[in-house]
Enzyme design. Sequence first.
Site, PDB file in Angstrom:
ATOM      1  N   ASN A 189       0.869  -1.182   0.000  1.00  0.00           N
ATOM      2  CA  ASN A 189       0.000   0.000   0.000  1.00  0.00           C
ATOM      3  C   ASN A 189       0.903   1.228   0.000  1.00  0.00           C
ATOM      4  O   ASN A 189       1.450   1.590   1.037  1.00  0.00           O
ATOM      5  CB  ASN A 189      -0.888  -0.046   1.259  1.00  0.00           C
ATOM      6  CG  ASN A 189      -1.732   1.203   1.414  1.00  0.00           C
ATOM      7  OD1 ASN A 189      -1.807   2.039   0.501  1.00  0.00           O
ATOM      8  ND2 ASN A 189      -2.376   1.350   2.566  1.00  0.00           N
ATOM      9  N   TRP A 190       1.042   1.830  -1.168  1.00  0.00           N
ATOM     10  CA  TRP A 190       1.970   2.969  -1.287  1.00  0.00           C
ATOM     11  C   TRP A 190       1.411   4.226  -0.638  1.00  0.00           C
ATOM     12  O   TRP A 190       2.115   5.211  -0.481  1.00  0.00           O
ATOM     13  CB  TRP A 190       2.267   3.253  -2.763  1.00  0.00           C
ATOM     14  CG  TRP A 190       3.070   2.183  -3.459  1.00  0.00           C
ATOM     15  CD1 TRP A 190       3.488   0.984  -2.942  1.00  0.00           C
ATOM     16  CD2 TRP A 190       3.564   2.217  -4.817  1.00  0.00           C
ATOM     17  NE1 TRP A 190       4.211   0.278  -3.886  1.00  0.00           N
ATOM     18  CE2 TRP A 190       4.264   1.014  -5.053  1.00  0.00           C
ATOM     19  CE3 TRP A 190       3.478   3.157  -5.854  1.00  0.00           C
ATOM     20  CZ2 TRP A 190       4.880   0.731  -6.276  1.00  0.00           C
ATOM     21  CZ3 TRP A 190       4.085   2.868  -7.073  1.00  0.00           C
ATOM     22  CH2 TRP A 190       4.778   1.676  -7.270  1.00  0.00           C
ATOM     23  N   LYS A 191       0.135   4.220  -0.309  1.00  0.00           N
ATOM     24  CA  LYS A 191      -0.524   5.413   0.262  1.00  0.00           C
ATOM     25  C   LYS A 191      -0.277   6.614  -0.655  1.00  0.00           C
ATOM     26  O   LYS A 191      -0.187   6.442  -1.870  1.00  0.00           O
ATOM     27  CB  LYS A 191      -0.056   5.641   1.700  1.00  0.00           C
ATOM     28  CG  LYS A 191      -0.208   4.355   2.533  1.00  0.00           C
ATOM     29  CD  LYS A 191      -0.058   4.554   4.005  1.00  0.00           C
ATOM     30  CE  LYS A 191      -0.258   3.224   4.707  1.00  0.00           C
ATOM     31  NZ  LYS A 191      -0.240   3.313   6.145  1.00  0.00           N
ATOM     32  N   GLY A 230       2.682  -1.080   4.253  1.00  0.00           N
ATOM     33  CA  GLY A 230       2.748   0.344   3.919  1.00  0.00           C
ATOM     34  C   GLY A 230       4.181   0.787   3.690  1.00  0.00           C
ATOM     35  O   GLY A 230       4.762   0.564   2.625  1.00  0.00           O
ATOM     36  N   GLY A 231       4.767   1.379   4.715  1.00  0.00           N
ATOM     37  CA  GLY A 231       6.109   1.971   4.608  1.00  0.00           C
ATOM     38  C   GLY A 231       7.136   1.079   3.929  1.00  0.00           C
ATOM     39  O   GLY A 231       7.866   1.533   3.034  1.00  0.00           O
ATOM     40  N   SER A 281       3.306  -1.910  10.281  1.00  0.00           N
ATOM     41  CA  SER A 281       4.766  -1.938  10.480  1.00  0.00           C
ATOM     42  C   SER A 281       5.371  -3.307  10.193  1.00  0.00           C
ATOM     43  O   SER A 281       6.300  -3.740  10.871  1.00  0.00           O
ATOM     44  CB  SER A 281       5.128  -1.443  11.883  1.00  0.00           C
ATOM     45  OG  SER A 281       4.661  -0.118  12.072  1.00  0.00           O
ATOM     46  N   GLU A 301      -5.455  -4.894  10.528  1.00  0.00           N
ATOM     47  CA  GLU A 301      -4.472  -3.830  10.717  1.00  0.00           C
ATOM     48  C   GLU A 301      -4.757  -3.083  12.021  1.00  0.00           C
ATOM     49  O   GLU A 301      -5.565  -2.141  12.026  1.00  0.00           O
ATOM     50  CB  GLU A 301      -4.526  -2.848   9.549  1.00  0.00           C
ATOM     51  CG  GLU A 301      -4.237  -3.478   8.206  1.00  0.00           C
ATOM     52  CD  GLU A 301      -3.645  -2.478   7.212  1.00  0.00           C
ATOM     53  OE1 GLU A 301      -2.604  -2.773   6.643  1.00  0.00           O
ATOM     54  OE2 GLU A 301      -4.236  -1.399   7.043  1.00  0.00           O
ATOM     55  N   HIS A 319      -9.665   1.176   4.722  1.00  0.00           N
ATOM     56  CA  HIS A 319      -8.396   1.422   5.419  1.00  0.00           C
ATOM     57  C   HIS A 319      -8.633   2.391   6.577  1.00  0.00           C
ATOM     58  O   HIS A 319      -9.424   3.330   6.456  1.00  0.00           O
ATOM     59  CB  HIS A 319      -7.357   1.989   4.453  1.00  0.00           C
ATOM     60  CG  HIS A 319      -5.989   1.987   5.048  1.00  0.00           C
ATOM     61  ND1 HIS A 319      -5.569   2.948   5.939  1.00  0.00           N
ATOM     62  CD2 HIS A 319      -4.972   1.099   4.944  1.00  0.00           C
ATOM     63  CE1 HIS A 319      -4.341   2.657   6.337  1.00  0.00           C
ATOM     64  NE2 HIS A 319      -3.952   1.534   5.751  1.00  0.00           N
ATOM     65  N   GLU A 321      -6.988   4.776   7.711  1.00  0.00           N
ATOM     66  CA  GLU A 321      -6.730   6.201   7.438  1.00  0.00           C
ATOM     67  C   GLU A 321      -7.951   6.849   6.796  1.00  0.00           C
ATOM     68  O   GLU A 321      -8.219   8.037   7.013  1.00  0.00           O
ATOM     69  CB  GLU A 321      -5.467   6.343   6.564  1.00  0.00           C
ATOM     70  CG  GLU A 321      -4.214   6.137   7.405  1.00  0.00           C
ATOM     71  CD  GLU A 321      -3.017   5.553   6.666  1.00  0.00           C
ATOM     72  OE1 GLU A 321      -2.989   5.595   5.419  1.00  0.00           O
ATOM     73  OE2 GLU A 321      -2.108   5.047   7.350  1.00  0.00           O
ATOM     74  N   GLY A 360       2.296   2.443  10.637  1.00  0.00           N
ATOM     75  CA  GLY A 360       3.230   3.554  10.453  1.00  0.00           C
ATOM     76  C   GLY A 360       3.909   3.998  11.735  1.00  0.00           C
ATOM     77  O   GLY A 360       4.540   5.053  11.768  1.00  0.00           O
TER      78      GLY A 360
END
Length: 254
Positions: A9-11, A233-234, A212, A167, A95, A97, A173
């Site tokens: 997930n590149w966000k 993600g990251g 993470s 999640e 998600h 976010e 993150g």
Amino acid sequence: MRKPLVAGNWKMNGSRDANRELLSALQAELAGVDSVDLAVCPPAVYLAEVVDTLSASPIAVGGQDCSDQASGAYTGEVAAPMLREIGCRYVIVGHSERRERQNEDSVWVAAKYQAAQAAGLVPILCVGEQKEEREAGRTEAVVSEQLDAVLDAAGVESFDHAVIAYEPVWAIGTGLTATPEQAAEVHAFIRNRVAARDPRVAADLRILYGGSMKADNAAGLLAHDDIDGGLVGGASLDAANFAGIARAAAGAGE
Ligand code: PGA
């Protein structure tokens, strides 16, 4: 036997140059890694270009969100049939976010999930509790509410064509990964909740962990039977890190 899935997930990250660089590094790193399904979910504006870049690669592409509507006067939204038309296979829905920043509730997320499936996409349904909710012992209640909204709206059979991502919001993150035991406990809870409606669907359902996840903690998480991959993600912005997770998943699935 569930085939693991690792999705990046590149966000809201990337640029044309950065995407090209990342994808070429990723393809080199992942050459020969099989026994795992792979996907990347770039920002909407880059999707078509990424689909094009990956046309000869086994790495699938997914959107990060879709509208609950198929078309019409919905300024700024992207419809699931559009994602499908340009070559997406997956789409993330719910998600945390977006639940937080766009106030998406579980009923709305369920409508997005149904819109995704109606368009032939595989939704990656995100569920997970906030830190305060975990501390108050409400993890199962929160996850149940998020899951049941979709089970009630779309039916348990719909999970034959869907993926769940657990999640925990406090792990996203933050560098705070859930311990493999904490994650496995919730994964088992989710699978049991689906199994209460249909054991066969639950047995085949892929439940990913997100929060993470990195190359150096993936193997421990993926060693648990109920953890079938990752929504990353990251670490998905770094080819070596993402490939390390993919290799751990491929190893765990064999
Ligand atoms: P993270 O994000 O890996 O950066 O924690 C995961 C996600 O939000 O999907």
